[in-house]
Design a protein around this motif. Structure first.
Motif, mmCIF file in Angstrom:
data_model
loop_
_atom_site.group_PDB
_atom_site.id
_atom_site.type_symbol
_atom_site.label_atom_id
_atom_site.label_comp_id
_atom_site.label_asym_id
_atom_site.label_seq_id
_atom_site.Cartn_x
_atom_site.Cartn_y
_atom_site.Cartn_z
ATOM 1 N N ASP A 204 42.685 38.325 75.791
ATOM 2 C CA ASP A 204 41.846 38.851 76.772
ATOM 3 C C ASP A 204 40.634 37.861 76.965
ATOM 4 N N PHE A 205 40.112 37.316 75.940
ATOM 5 C CA PHE A 205 39.046 36.284 75.846
ATOM 6 C C PHE A 205 39.413 35.200 76.582
ATOM 7 N N LEU A 206 40.645 34.596 76.286
ATOM 8 C CA LEU A 206 40.937 33.433 77.053
ATOM 9 C C LEU A 206 41.119 33.845 78.668
ATOM 10 N N LYS A 207 42.039 34.871 78.826
ATOM 11 C CA LYS A 207 42.193 35.288 80.213
ATOM 12 C C LYS A 207 40.927 35.230 80.834
ATOM 13 N N THR A 208 39.931 35.724 80.312
ATOM 14 C CA THR A 208 38.561 35.900 81.173
ATOM 15 C C THR A 208 37.958 34.497 81.186
ATOM 16 N N LEU A 209 37.988 33.828 80.182
ATOM 17 C CA LEU A 209 37.639 32.234 80.079
ATOM 18 C C LEU A 209 38.277 31.737 81.338
ATOM 19 N N TYR A 210 39.321 31.536 81.498
ATOM 20 C CA TYR A 210 40.326 30.668 82.610
ATOM 21 C C TYR A 210 39.909 31.293 83.964
ATOM 22 N N SER A 211 39.871 32.861 84.096
ATOM 23 C CA SER A 211 39.298 33.355 85.288
ATOM 24 C C SER A 211 37.685 32.844 85.847
ATOM 25 N N GLN A 212 36.884 32.692 84.785
ATOM 26 C CA GLN A 212 35.600 32.248 84.977
ATOM 27 C C GLN A 212 35.810 30.785 85.397
ATOM 28 N N PHE A 213 36.552 29.911 84.766
ATOM 29 C CA PHE A 213 36.782 28.575 85.068
ATOM 30 C C PHE A 213 36.923 28.482 86.409
ATOM 31 N N TYR A 214 38.215 29.108 86.952
ATOM 32 C CA TYR A 214 38.396 28.967 88.266
ATOM 33 C C TYR A 214 37.506 29.392 89.339
ATOM 34 N N LYS A 215 36.963 30.762 89.196
ATOM 35 C CA LYS A 215 35.827 31.141 90.124
ATOM 36 C C LYS A 215 34.827 30.138 89.992
ATOM 37 N N GLU A 216 34.509 29.423 88.830
ATOM 38 C CA GLU A 216 33.244 28.536 89.089
ATOM 39 C C GLU A 216 33.723 27.348 89.821
ATOM 40 N N ARG A 217 34.768 26.837 89.556
ATOM 41 C CA ARG A 217 35.432 25.503 90.195
ATOM 42 C C ARG A 217 35.612 25.989 91.643
ATOM 43 N N THR A 218 35.837 27.151 92.089
ATOM 44 C CA THR A 218 36.259 27.571 93.425
ATOM 45 C C THR A 218 34.514 27.561 94.295
ATOM 46 N N GLN A 219 33.710 27.946 93.405
ATOM 47 C CA GLN A 219 32.157 28.149 93.851
ATOM 48 C C GLN A 219 31.740 26.568 94.002
ATOM 49 N N TYR A 220 32.179 25.617 93.053
ATOM 50 C CA TYR A 220 31.542 24.253 93.217
ATOM 51 C C TYR A 220 31.996 23.788 94.209
ATOM 52 N N VAL A 221 33.329 23.858 94.694
ATOM 53 C CA VAL A 221 33.834 23.277 95.957
ATOM 54 C C VAL A 221 33.302 23.794 97.073
ATOM 55 N N LYS A 222 32.948 25.161 97.178
ATOM 56 C CA LYS A 222 32.278 25.586 98.270
ATOM 57 C C LYS A 222 30.757 24.967 98.318
ATOM 58 N N ASP A 223 30.140 24.648 97.297
ATOM 59 C CA ASP A 223 28.788 24.213 97.017
ATOM 60 C C ASP A 223 28.957 22.697 97.669
ATOM 61 N N LEU A 224 30.051 22.200 97.349
ATOM 62 C CA LEU A 224 30.181 20.558 97.961
ATOM 63 C C LEU A 224 30.439 20.607 99.374
ATOM 64 N N HIS A 225 31.254 21.657 99.915
ATOM 65 C CA HIS A 225 31.436 21.742 101.375
ATOM 66 C C HIS A 225 30.200 21.959 101.949
ATOM 67 N N ALA A 226 29.360 23.024 101.455
ATOM 68 C CA ALA A 226 28.283 23.207 101.945
ATOM 69 C C ALA A 226 27.087 22.000 102.323
ATOM 70 N N ALA A 227 27.203 21.125 101.210
ATOM 71 C CA ALA A 227 26.296 20.092 101.005
ATOM 72 C C ALA A 227 26.994 19.145 102.103
ATOM 73 N N LEU A 228 28.186 18.843 102.252
ATOM 74 C CA LEU A 228 28.823 18.081 103.136
ATOM 75 C C LEU A 228 28.377 18.580 104.581
ATOM 76 N N VAL A 229 28.216 19.519 104.891
ATOM 77 C CA VAL A 229 27.965 20.371 106.335
ATOM 78 C C VAL A 229 26.614 19.731 106.447
ATOM 79 N N SER A 230 25.235 20.020 105.402
ATOM 80 C CA SER A 230 24.188 19.685 105.568
ATOM 81 C C SER A 230 23.771 18.143 105.916
ATOM 82 N N ILE A 231 24.922 17.546 105.123
ATOM 83 C CA ILE A 231 24.629 15.954 105.236
ATOM 84 C C ILE A 231 24.816 15.427 106.730
#
Length: 175
Positions: A76-103
């Motif tokens: 369960d620990f590793l499942k949660t860690l993987y889930s967090q990793f994918y959530k963090e990456r998704t947010q990172y891509v959203k943040d990059l997209h927002a930065a692209l829009v602002s630029i």
């Protein structure tokens, strides 16, 4: 002799301080500072979510956290860690997209590599330009020399490639 002795003393101190025993187990109550040390970008909520996977335990075998069982299931620990990793990456891509829009002052259908480099500077200021270039070369399946010849890239294709690239944040979130 001194280095061997010093290393042994340090190891014993860590074992005693965190309750790490000869069977490879840690006291659950001692895990949060270790999680913060190994995952410095995780916030308190993420650490609490990982800790919740140990809810019924006083001790946890560290190796068991990262192994698969006979059926190929992970902890369960590793499942949660993987889930967090994918959530963090998704947010990172959203943040990059927002930065692209602002630029570019608008949500374009295509972006230039230079715009994406600027977006990384804004979103992840600790990521060096060398790291960004290596990442972009990987994202576009190119060598570093070919990056400068890449023309405008379709927004959806770019975001999809970033999401599937194994992208991770280097440091705290930028502005």
């Amino acid at each position: 002799f001194y280095l061997t002795r010093r290393s042994s003393d340090l190891s014993s101190g860590i074992n005693a301080e965190y309750g790490y025993d000869s069977e490879g187990s840690l006291l659950v109550k001692n895990i949060p500072p270790l999680l913060q040390a190994f995952f410095p970008l995780k916030d308190v909520t993420d650490v609490e979510e990982l800790m919740a996977t140990f809810a019924d335990s006083d001790k946890v075998n560290v190796k068991a956290l990262f192994n698969t069982d006979r059926e190929g299931s992970i902890s369960d620990f590793l499942k949660t860690l993987y889930s967090q990793f994918y959530k963090e990456r998704t947010q990172y891509v959203k943040d990059l997209h927002a930065a692209l829009v602002s630029i570019s002052s608008s949500d374009k259908k295509e972006y230039h590599i230079q715009d994406l480099c600027k977006a990384f500077e804004i979103t992840d200021p600790e990521k060096s330009s060398k790291e960004v270039n290596k990442l972009l070369a990987k994202v576009f399946s190119l060598n570093l020399e070919q990056l400068s010849s890449v023309g405008p890239v379709d927004r959806e294709l770019l975001l999809q490639r970033l999401r599937s690239s194994g992208l991770i944040r280097s440091g705290p979130k930028g502005v």
